[in-house]
Design an enzyme around this catalytic site. Structure first.
Site, PDB file in Angstrom:
ATOM      1  N   GLY A 513       0.825  -1.200   0.000  1.00  0.00           N
ATOM      2  CA  GLY A 513       0.000   0.000   0.000  1.00  0.00           C
ATOM      3  C   GLY A 513       0.857   1.246   0.000  1.00  0.00           C
ATOM      4  O   GLY A 513       2.057   1.197  -0.291  1.00  0.00           O
ATOM      5  N   GLY A 514       0.230   2.391   0.329  1.00  0.00           N
ATOM      6  CA  GLY A 514       0.965   3.651   0.323  1.00  0.00           C
ATOM      7  C   GLY A 514       2.090   3.685   1.330  1.00  0.00           C
ATOM      8  O   GLY A 514       3.087   4.371   1.148  1.00  0.00           O
ATOM      9  N   PRO A 517       5.280  -2.398   1.751  1.00  0.00           N
ATOM     10  CA  PRO A 517       4.850  -3.789   1.649  1.00  0.00           C
ATOM     11  C   PRO A 517       4.369  -4.344   2.983  1.00  0.00           C
ATOM     12  O   PRO A 517       4.773  -3.883   4.052  1.00  0.00           O
ATOM     13  CB  PRO A 517       6.118  -4.512   1.186  1.00  0.00           C
ATOM     14  CG  PRO A 517       7.230  -3.649   1.662  1.00  0.00           C
ATOM     15  CD  PRO A 517       6.738  -2.250   1.593  1.00  0.00           C
ATOM     16  N   LYS A 532       3.572  -4.431   8.497  1.00  0.00           N
ATOM     17  CA  LYS A 532       3.585  -3.365   7.503  1.00  0.00           C
ATOM     18  C   LYS A 532       4.904  -2.615   7.628  1.00  0.00           C
ATOM     19  O   LYS A 532       5.192  -2.004   8.652  1.00  0.00           O
ATOM     20  CB  LYS A 532       2.393  -2.435   7.696  1.00  0.00           C
ATOM     21  CG  LYS A 532       2.242  -1.389   6.597  1.00  0.00           C
ATOM     22  CD  LYS A 532       0.846  -0.796   6.560  1.00  0.00           C
ATOM     23  CE  LYS A 532       0.533   0.031   7.795  1.00  0.00           C
ATOM     24  NZ  LYS A 532      -0.735   0.773   7.636  1.00  0.00           N
ATOM     25  N   ASP A 629      -9.052   8.161   4.864  1.00  0.00           N
ATOM     26  CA  ASP A 629      -8.610   7.320   3.744  1.00  0.00           C
ATOM     27  C   ASP A 629      -9.394   6.011   3.723  1.00  0.00           C
ATOM     28  O   ASP A 629      -8.823   4.938   3.529  1.00  0.00           O
ATOM     29  CB  ASP A 629      -7.110   7.054   3.832  1.00  0.00           C
ATOM     30  CG  ASP A 629      -6.526   6.586   2.500  1.00  0.00           C
ATOM     31  OD1 ASP A 629      -7.148   6.849   1.463  1.00  0.00           O
ATOM     32  OD2 ASP A 629      -5.455   5.955   2.509  1.00  0.00           O
TER      33      ASP A 629
END
Length: 821
Positions: A513-514, A517, A532, A629
């Site tokens: 994601g932003g 990984p 994360k 988000d």
């Protein structure tokens, strides 16, 4: 593209018109046979038809190929696209020595094929692939084929690229307009310069770029190597360089198109709804625009879009701050060629390969680095073929252009940096001047004592904190996360996480994601975790990690993902979550196969769970939290398909009676942002409500709001839902994967509530308590107005539609839904 200007003798023309038979048989036009306007040729399997047609709003006549097997005439190829017939006197015929010609009684030759040699018994045959070929009747060696001269459509089995022997380039070009199939402004090319990559151009300017071939796919395209729709290949020899897409499922009817306005993507025929539906778009967000961030900049899906590569800085800081990014970035320290180092960037679309060279043999990455290092012009390198370990390297020269972050399918790129950029982290200082080295050593020695004292103090404090953390974890149980001291999260050492994830191998990678990984791991007590890891190229960073650590420790709810702890050592910054066996919602919802497992009961359960999680954030938690988000990829699913809201790196907390704030830095994901937030930076709980409404409509329809496409209109998903709602046909929005196995009343209610959540005016949107009430009770609902960020092509000229009954209907229940004035 065809040799239309080739001359045929008047004698041949006259004879061909006199002796032609009235109609070619089946799929073939034989020597001296022909078809006239009104007659057709059909491929052997009945898939395609060849004949004369007129585009919409035009009386001109063209020879074209279209799908015979579907009711909506969809032309995939046009012969005389630049030379229309003005009447119905056209005749298509085959003549010696192997030429397919379009003739007119009045004007003679209108169009013809070229030929490489002569044959005695030429025929033209329409194949079931849509390819029109000219060949000897007794051999399959083609003299000419329409697949070498495509128009606006790329069919399965067709190749794009260059035949160096014949000098012919096969490329896609849009129609000029809906009524004129002549070549338009937009083209799609396989550019062999440097290393093959696909380009979409507007005139001579590059509009979009799909990245160089990497042995499996075009590196900038989504990872579709395992998609049942595709078989991708690239042929590169001294004679040809061609890119090809085939389909594994021969029953699927699909085509790729470059439209008159430059849009491109693949469409598939939906036989149930009898429409073309978008399967994959080439352009999905602003980051797909070519070189949007300038040299040495990169783009991601969050705002602001552009950032400099690590160890680079804006060329013009003031322009950069104004979000004028085309000037790009420059190195903080110049290269000196002799002792430069390389930094690995992962998960990216590879830069423009125009200025690149290759080494196509068995070679290790270490040998690639050594070769790049020997050339002072080499600025980066990457693996040439990701499918074959150790096969080849691609070397970049000069500035790196058009880089973006990819959520899936990105690659590693090793970028050259001055050794001084690494000195802080490696402890190595390169200097060929002995005197300078002596000064540096003396300086280091002079501060060593101070550093040792600081380290000693740090070690004492850290030891004390670790002991306290151990006591806290032991009191909390095996995982050390169920009963953490208020406001704190357990700290995990980097060595512990390395061991748990088995050193982050690619097989353990769950996604990206932003932030970076995400890897699967297992702690020593057997608990499965998701880690994360902040990527070097991440648009988020340490501030977002700190923000999430501070917020999530204070949040506990069954519909929020549980964070077990964090790690922050050196350049490593990580968050440790409970492992979600079913991963994120988007991976199931938007997958044609996996979405079949999401029946309506599960979808409605997911909608309600997300709503309850948001209600907790907005109203019931100790802090009022605005997520900012909320999207399908940030909804994780446990083993029982219970939804968990995740990723609080961009979240903001409110205190007291604070309900709204404004920011100059708009963050989040386009397609889910509320209008007032995207345009003015204003955010509130109603911003999350808007995102929830988009997500809700996606869950019902199985379609993404961004990239949504329906033939013959320009509506996004919100507009499509709004149109069906106004026409009293909301049920048409339902995902075809559900068939008819759903509660129609519940679906219609959900769509209505979803549209209320995406109202343009903040005041018209319900709060989450009202949403939950409306979803769970059969009460009269307000009528929705036109949603925010609604795109259309003048579909509703009537603006008299009113929702005057909305406020009145609310009197029947105990929640307040203000009517906007």
């Amino acid at each position: 593209m065809e040799e239309c200007s080739k001359r045929v003798s008047p004698f041949v023309l006259i004879c061909s018109l006199i002796i032609h038979t009235t109609i070619a048989a089946n799929d073939t036009i034989k020597l001296s046979q022909s078809i006239r306007d009104g007659e057709t040729v059909v491929s052997s399997g009945g898939m395609f038809e060849l004949g004369f047609f007129s585009p919409q709003n035009s009386s001109n006549r063209y020879v074209g190929i279209w799908y015979k097997a579907i009711p909506v005439q969809t032309v995939v190829w046009v012969a005389n696209r630049e030379a229309p017939l003005t009447n119905k006197t056209g005749v298509l015929t085959v003549t010696e020595p192997g030429i397919l010609s379009l003739l007119s009684d009045a004007n003679g030759l209108i169009w013809s094929t070229n030929r490489s040699r002569s044959v005695q018994n030429p025929i033209a045959r329409l194949l079931d692939s849509g390819n029109l070929v000219v060949k000897d009747a007794d051999h399959d060696d083609y003299l000419w084929q329409s697949f070498d001269y495509p128009c606006d459509t790329f069919l399965p089995g067709m190749s794009l690229g260059w035949n160096y022997t014949s000098g012919v380039e096969s490329y896609i070009s849009s129609w000029r307009s809906e009524s004129d199939p002549a070549p338009g402004r937009y083209t799609a090319h396989l550019d062999p310069t440097g290393y093959p990559q696909m380009l979409i151009k507007e005139g001579d300017a590059i509009k979009n770029r799909m990245g160089p071939w990497n042995g499996v796919r075009l590196s900038g395209a989504p990872d579709i190597s395992n998609d049942p729709m595709y078989i991708l290949s690239l042929v590169r020899t001294n004679d040809v360089v061609k890119y090809k897409e085939d389909t594994r499922d021969q029953s699927a009817i699909s085509r790729s198109v470059v439209t008159i306005d430059g849009d491109s993507g693949r469409w598939i025929w939906n036989s149930q709804e009898q429409i073309w539906t978008v399967y994959r778009r080439t352009v999905t967000d602003p980051c797909d625009a070519y070189n949007s961030c300038g040299p040495n900049g990169y783009c991601d899906g969050n705002s602001p879009f552009c950032r400099c590569l690590d160890r680079f800085e804006p060329r013009d800081k003031q322009s950069w701050d104004r979000e004028e990014w085309l000037g790009g970035c420059v190195r903080r320290a110049d290269l000196n060629c002799s002792d430069d180092v390389f930094l690995n960037y992962s998960g990216i679309k590879l830069p423009d390969s125009t200025n690149s060279t290759i080494r196509d043999d068995n070679i290790t990455l270490q040998e690639c680095e050594a070769q790049c290092k020997r050339s002072c012009s080499c600025t980066a390198y990457t693996r040439l073929d990701i499918k074959e370990e150790g096969r080849g390297c691609l070397f970049y020269h000069g500035e790196l252009v058009d880089i973006r972050i990819l959520l899936t399918g990105g690659q590693d790129l090793y970028i050259r940096l001055a050794s001084s950029e690494y000195a802080v982290f490696t402890g190595q200082v390169s200097d060929q001047n002995g005197k300078k080295r002596a000064i540096i050593i003396a300086s280091l020695a002079s501060v060593t004592g101070v550093i040792l004292v600081c380290l000693s103090i740090f070690w004492i404090i850290t030891r004390k904190r670790n002991k306290e953390a151990i006591v806290t974890q032991e009191a909390a149980g095996p995982s050390g996360a169920d009963h953490v001291k208020e406001g704190e999260l357990p700290f995990f050492s980097f060595s512990t996480i390395l061991k748990a994830t088995d050193h982050f191998p690619s097989k353990n990678k769950l996604g990206e994601g932003g932030f970076g990984p995400v890897y699967k791991g297992k702690l020593e007590d057997g608990q499965e975790i998701a880690v994360k890891r902040l990527a070097k190229t991440s648009s988020q960073g340490v501030d977002e990690l700190k923000n999430e650590v501070m917020l999530i420790a204070k949040l506990q709810h069954r519909n929020l993902v549980r964070t077990l702890g964090f790690c922050a050592e050196g350049e490593e910054n990580m968050l440790i979550y409970e492992y979600m066996p079913n991963h994120s919602l988007d991976l199931i919802l938007f997958d044609q196969t996996k979405s079949m497992s999401l029946d309506w009961r599960k979808r409605f359960h997911i909608i309600n769970g997300i709503a309850k999680g948001l209600l907790y954030l907005h109203q019931d938690s100790r802090l009022r939290i605005i997520h900012r988000d909320l999207k399908a990829s940030n909804i994780l699913l446990d083993a029982d398909m219970n939804p968990k809201i995740s990723d609080f790196g961009l979240a903001r907390s409110f205190g007291g009676n604070e309900t709204e704030a404004q920011t100059r830095r708009v963050v989040g994901t386009y397609g889910y942002m509320a209008p007032e937030y995207a345009t003015d930076g204003l955010f509130s709980v109603k911003s999350d409500v808007f995102s929830f409404g988009v997500l809700m409509l996606e869950i019902v329809s199985g379609k993404k709001n961004r990239g949504f496409f329906v033939k013959d209109d320009n509506l996004n998903l919100l507009g499509h839902a709004w149109r069906h709602y106004r026409q009293g046909e909301s049920i048409k929005l339902v995902d075809p994967a559900l068939g008819e196995a759903f509660d129609a009343a519940q679906v219609v209610r959900s769509i209505n509530v979803g549209l209320l959540c995406v109202q343009n005016c903040v005041e018209d949107r319900p709060n989450m308590s009202a949403v939950i009430f409306m979803l769970g009770n059969e009460v009269a609902l307000p009528q929705a107005k036109q949603p925010g960020f609604f795109t259309e092509k003048d579909v509703f000229a009537d603006r008299s539609f009113s929702s005057s009954n909305a406020a009145n209907s609310q009197n029947q229940i105990t929640i307040t839904m203000p009517e906007g004035r």
